[in-house]
Design an enzyme around this catalytic site. Structure first.
Site, PDB file in Angstrom:
ATOM      1  CB  SER A   1    -113.648 -63.565  -8.367  1.00  0.00           C
ATOM      2  OG  SER A   1    -112.502 -63.767  -9.177  1.00  0.00           O
TER       3      SER A   1
ATOM      4  CE1 TYR B   1    -116.496 -66.339 -12.001  1.00  0.00           C
ATOM      5  CE2 TYR B   1    -114.502 -65.026 -11.738  1.00  0.00           C
ATOM      6  CZ  TYR B   1    -115.317 -66.064 -11.327  1.00  0.00           C
ATOM      7  OH  TYR B   1    -114.954 -66.824 -10.244  1.00  0.00           O
TER       8      TYR B   1
ATOM      9  CE  LYS C   1    -117.577 -65.274  -8.752  1.00  0.00           C
ATOM     10  NZ  LYS C   1    -118.388 -66.112  -7.845  1.00  0.00           N
TER      11      LYS C   1
END
Length: 296
Positions: free
Chosen positions: A147, A160, A164
């Site tokens: 991401s 997150y 990622k």
């Protein structure tokens, strides 16, 4: 005309909705037999079964397989089912993921661990389950879903983003280890409309930020002549590439004053003139040793 993925067997995790659903349908459209994975949930895998049925209605081959990516036994059972039905596993798309967005100060350690567990260990579990089959058949294509939050950061997504970016590191090493078996490993960084973007972008832009505009990128990363170690960015029909680069940097000979000298030339260290994309971690050592020995 022959389909790009004719007869290949693909597993897509988190494929009951969203990006995973679009990936599964696109892979099937190009001829792949697809294992549609999703967590069982309250309806005992109804979402996965619906996607598999949708593929079957259009003449494709698919089967639903519920399982939690955080449990290796579930992923091993899924791989076993794919082998029992189709005899091989050619493609794995590690798509399953969760969000627990909060600023780092407010984020609980449980929420940090949960996001890392789903994204990182989930991808590890799935990859570990298929890896021996890909080695044995000397062919495999694996996609990790990274991401922009990991590549570039995003406010409120420390967990997150960390997960990622970890997948990029996993991709880099697995691609090296898998090369002699023709196992190619890549990353996909998708952009798609979410609740977060709903009030920020005009309707005509949101209309292009659909999962379906991302999924051709998956096909490009898993076909027979696919690249390896590529970080493909995809969204709204646009595709870009990200790289982890290394600048030429500077060499400082005097250890006693190296900190002061380094502080004074950080702009030169950051200069991107002549930067390279390292082939492996050893390239850093080689560059530094070459610069040091050239001064001796």
């Amino acid at each position: 005309m022959a389909k790009l993925l004719q007869g290949k067997v693909a597993i897509v995790t988190g494929a009951g909705a969203g990006l995973g659903r679009a990936h599964a349908i696109e892979l099937a459209r190009h001829g792949a037999h697809v294992v549609v994975n999703d967590i069982a949930g309250s309806e005992d895998g109804a979402a996965a079964r619906a996607v598999a049925a949708e593929i079957q209605r259009t003449g494709g081959q698919a089967m639903a397989c519920t399982g939690d990516v955080t449990r290796f036994d579930d992923m091993q059972a899924m791989a076993d089912r794919a082998i029992a039905k189709w005899g091989r596993i050619d493609i794995l798309v590690n798509n399953a993921g969760v969000l627990r967005d909060r600023t780092f100060a407010k984020l609980t350690l449980d929420d940090f661990r949960w996001v890392m567990d789903v994204h990182v260990m989930g991808a590890v579990h799935c990859t570990k389950a298929v890896w021996p089959h890909m080695q044995a058949q000397k062919f495999g294509r694996i996609v990790m879903t990274t991401s922009s939050s990991g590549l570039y950061g995003n406010f409120g997504q420390s967990n997150y983003g960390a997960a990622k970016m970890a997948l990029v590191g996993l991709m880099q090493t697995l691609a090296l280890e898998g090369a002699k078996y023709d196992i190619r490993v890549n990353c996909l960084a998708p952009s798609a409309a979410t609740a977060m973007t709903k009030d920020l972008l005009p309707a005509e832009v949101l209309a292009r930020l659909t999962p379906e505009h991302v999924s051709p990128g998956v096909v490009a990363l898993v076909h027979s002549d696919a690249p390896t170690r590529m970080i493909l960015l995809a969204g709204a029909g646009s595709f870009e590439c990200a790289n982890i680069t290394m600048t030429r940097g500077v060499f400082i000979e005097e250890l006693a004053t190296s900190a002061e000298q380094l502080i004074g030339c950080l702009d030169e260290v950051k200069s991107r003139v002549g930067e390279v994309v390292p082939g492996a971690g050893w390239d850093q050592y080689k560059l530094e040793i070459d610069k040091a020995t050239s001064k001796v």
